[in-house]
Design an enzyme around this catalytic site. Structure first.
Site, PDB file in Angstrom:
ATOM      1  N   GLY A  88      -2.674  -0.035  -3.107  1.00 22.04           N
ATOM      2  CA  GLY A  88      -3.006   1.120  -2.972  1.00 22.04           C
ATOM      3  C   GLY A  88      -2.770   2.105  -4.080  1.00 22.04           C
ATOM      4  N   SER A  89      -1.538   1.900  -4.672  1.00 25.39           N
ATOM      5  CA  SER A  89      -0.991   2.601  -5.952  1.00 25.39           C
ATOM      6  C   SER A  89      -2.326   2.246  -6.895  1.00 25.39           C
ATOM      7  CB  SER A  89       0.168   2.191  -6.336  1.00 25.39           C
ATOM      8  OG  SER A  89       1.133   2.359  -5.169  1.00 25.39           O
ATOM      9  N   HIS A 218       0.850  -2.278   6.767  1.00 24.42           N
ATOM     10  CA  HIS A 218      -0.102  -1.424   6.962  1.00 24.42           C
ATOM     11  C   HIS A 218      -0.776  -1.961   8.293  1.00 24.42           C
ATOM     12  CE1 HIS A 218       0.202   1.326   3.539  1.00 24.42           C
ATOM     13  NE2 HIS A 218       1.101   0.770   3.623  1.00 24.42           N
TER      14      HIS A 218
HETATM   15  C1  LIG Z   1      -0.142   7.523   1.259  1.00 27.96           C
HETATM   16  C2  LIG Z   1       0.018   6.263   0.499  1.00 27.96           C
HETATM   17  N1  LIG Z   1      -0.629   6.201  -0.713  1.00 27.96           N
HETATM   18  C3  LIG Z   1      -0.695   5.171  -1.390  1.00 27.96           C
HETATM   19  C4  LIG Z   1       0.422   4.142  -1.062  1.00 27.96           C
HETATM   20  C5  LIG Z   1       0.436   3.012  -1.996  1.00 27.96           C
HETATM   21  O1  LIG Z   1       0.000   1.678  -1.631  1.00 27.96           O
HETATM   22  P1  LIG Z   1       0.779   0.461  -1.937  1.00 27.96           P
HETATM   23  O2  LIG Z   1       1.925   0.266  -1.289  1.00 27.96           O
HETATM   24  O3  LIG Z   1      -0.636  -0.545  -1.677  1.00 27.96           O
HETATM   25  O4  LIG Z   1       0.760   0.580  -3.407  1.00 27.96           O
HETATM   26  C6  LIG Z   1       1.020   4.239   0.100  1.00 27.96           C
HETATM   27  C7  LIG Z   1       1.908   3.356   0.479  1.00 27.96           C
HETATM   28  O5  LIG Z   1       2.033   2.782   1.607  1.00 27.96           O
HETATM   29  C8  LIG Z   1       0.866   5.310   1.039  1.00 27.96           C
HETATM   30  O6  LIG Z   1       1.464   5.644   2.145  1.00 27.96           O
END
Ligand SMILES: Cc1ncc(COP(=O)(O)O)c(C=O)c1O
Length: 429
Positions: A88-89, A218
């Site tokens: 997600g990042s 998630h």
């Molecule tokens: C609101 C939000 N955005 C972005 C992310 C980043 O996702 P990832 O952990 O897949 O990089 C998270 C992580 O849980 C999140 O809670």
């Protein structure tokens, strides 16, 4: 090293092994009594067989299964394009980079985000030379407050980036209206809200572009993974290129393999780099898991809602000292976790509450970063804070969450609520 199996020998092998794998998932699992975990990947024979098929196919990097996962996820949410990535990042990084390249944002522009959220909502904004503006959140939803977002606007503001916190959809009608009135780009961070909806419309289909995370904790997972959704052809093409080194859109290969310009003559398009990109691709192994998880997402979310509603009923007697989630009409919450806020009048602190729960096997966490501009790394990074952020700072000091995932058994749920009730009773005596 042996040659890859033929497809018929692969099918035979899968057929032989499938009953064994299915049987394995019927066996009793080892459980730690009295432990209420925050999250647990719910994997079954479908995920195991999907991974096995992928490995046996010999194609484990980004390939046909990633494309199929993109197609199905876009259809599920209701968007024209999906671009799968490794987190997600990365999805947040790429969608902002695409908006910059498309000229919809420019370095130095401000992006309004909720003050209460996760680090990599704001980090990519700073990393790409934009400025996060932290606006306060609503006390019941923990989402970007449209009034606070409006009050936070300056002449430099170019985008709004609400987050659907813990699976509670942000007030998109109000935020979309604000974006429309002030000519702002509306982005949606749906990393915690797969399948959540407001008035029947799933999150991730309203903004210009949106992000999802498939991290293992998630509501659905690929281990690590992410997705970008958009209806905009140009932004989708830019994201596709940015996720793999910045090279020319590989779908253009169908229109001929070679590229020619004033410096390159008949050059293989696989090695034509049109921009400076990243390598943040999803693998087909992850996509195989994602395809199986997507089939189960609605059932997972329904189970989470049922548990959350049950928690709320069981804990209703504690509401004078604990704030519990009470979704507004029209909201389909997907409860990434179950949030509890220790009210001001409680005769105990969040820390005392958390330590008691942890000592009884109930995992807790604060509400992610609490109030992002108060975090060490973010205090010193470029940003603007809109007002005193009273709600975000209250949540920073008073909120925690516990697990609500479908792996929890009735005895775990009973243990969680009995423990909370016993603590509150003891403290109120
Ligand atoms: C609101 C939000 N955005 C972005 C992310 C980043 O996702 P990832 O952990 O897949 O990089 C998270 C992580 O849980 C999140 O809670």
């Amino acid at each position: 090293m042996s040659a890859p199996l033929t497809s018929s020998s692969r099918d035979e092998l899968i057929q032989a092994i499938e009953p064994i794998i299915r049987e394995c998932y019927q066996l009793p699992v080892t459980r730690t009594p009295g432990r209420v975990s925050l999250s647990s990947a719910i994997l079954g024979p479908e995920e195991a067989l999907g991974v096995l098929r992928t490995v046996l196919s010999g194609w484990i990097s980004q390939g046909p299964l990633t494309a199929e996962f993109e197609r199905q996820f876009a259809a599920y949410v209701g968007a024209a394009h999906a671009v799968a990535v490794n987190s997600g990042s990365s999805a947040n990084l790429l969608l902002l980079a695409a908006l910059l390249e498309a000229g919809r944002l420019q370095a130095g522009d401000e992006v309004i985000v909720p003050a209460t959220t996760f680090a990599t909502v704001a980090a990519p904004i700073v990393q790409l030379g934009l400025v996060p503006v932290y606006a306060d959140v609503e006390s019941d939803t923990f989402n970007l407050d449209p009034a606070a977002a409006e009050a936070a606007l300056s002449t430099k503001t170019r985008a709004l980036m609400p987050v659907h916190t813990l699976g509670y959809p942000a007030d998109l009608p109000a935020l979309a209206a604000l974006a429309h009135r002030r000519n702002l780009v509306l982005l949606e961070d749906c990393c915690e809200a797969h399948g959540a909806s407001l008035d029947g419309r799933r999150v991730g289909s309203t903004g210009v572009i949106s992000s999802f995370s498939f991290f293992v904790a998630h509501n659905m997972t690929t281990g690590e993974g992410g997705m970008i959704l958009t209806n905009d052809d140009m932004l989708a093409a830019l994201c596709r290129s940015l996720r793999e080194f910045g090279r020319a859109d590989q779908r253009a290969l169908a229109r001929g393999r070679f590229h020619t310009d004033e410096h390159l003559q008949d050059y293989d398009k696989r090695y034509v780099f049109e921009r400076l990109g990243y390598n943040v691709r999803m693998t087909d192994v992850a996509a195989a898991i994602g395809l199986a998880q997507l089939q189960k997402l609605d059932a997972f979310n329904a189970a989470r809602r049922e548990t959350a509603d049950w928690y709320t009923v069981q804990l209703a007697g504690c509401e004078d000292v604990l704030q519990l989630p009470r979704p507004r009409p029209g909201v389909t919450h997907t409860y990434y976790t179950y949030p509890i806020v220790v009210r001001e009048q409680a005769p105990f602190t969040r820390r005392q509450f958390a330590e008691y729960l942890e000592s009884h096997g109930i995992e807790t966490r604060p509400l992610f970063a609490g109030c992002l501009p108060d975090q060490p790394g973010f205090r010193v990074a470029p940003h603007r804070v809109a007002g005193a952020l009273p709600v975000a700072r209250r949540l920073r000091d008073r909120a925690l969450f516990i697990g609500v995932h479908p792996g929890l058994q009735p005895e775990d749920l009973a243990h969680a609520t009995e423990t909370i009730r016993a603590f509150v009773e003891r403290e109120q005596r």
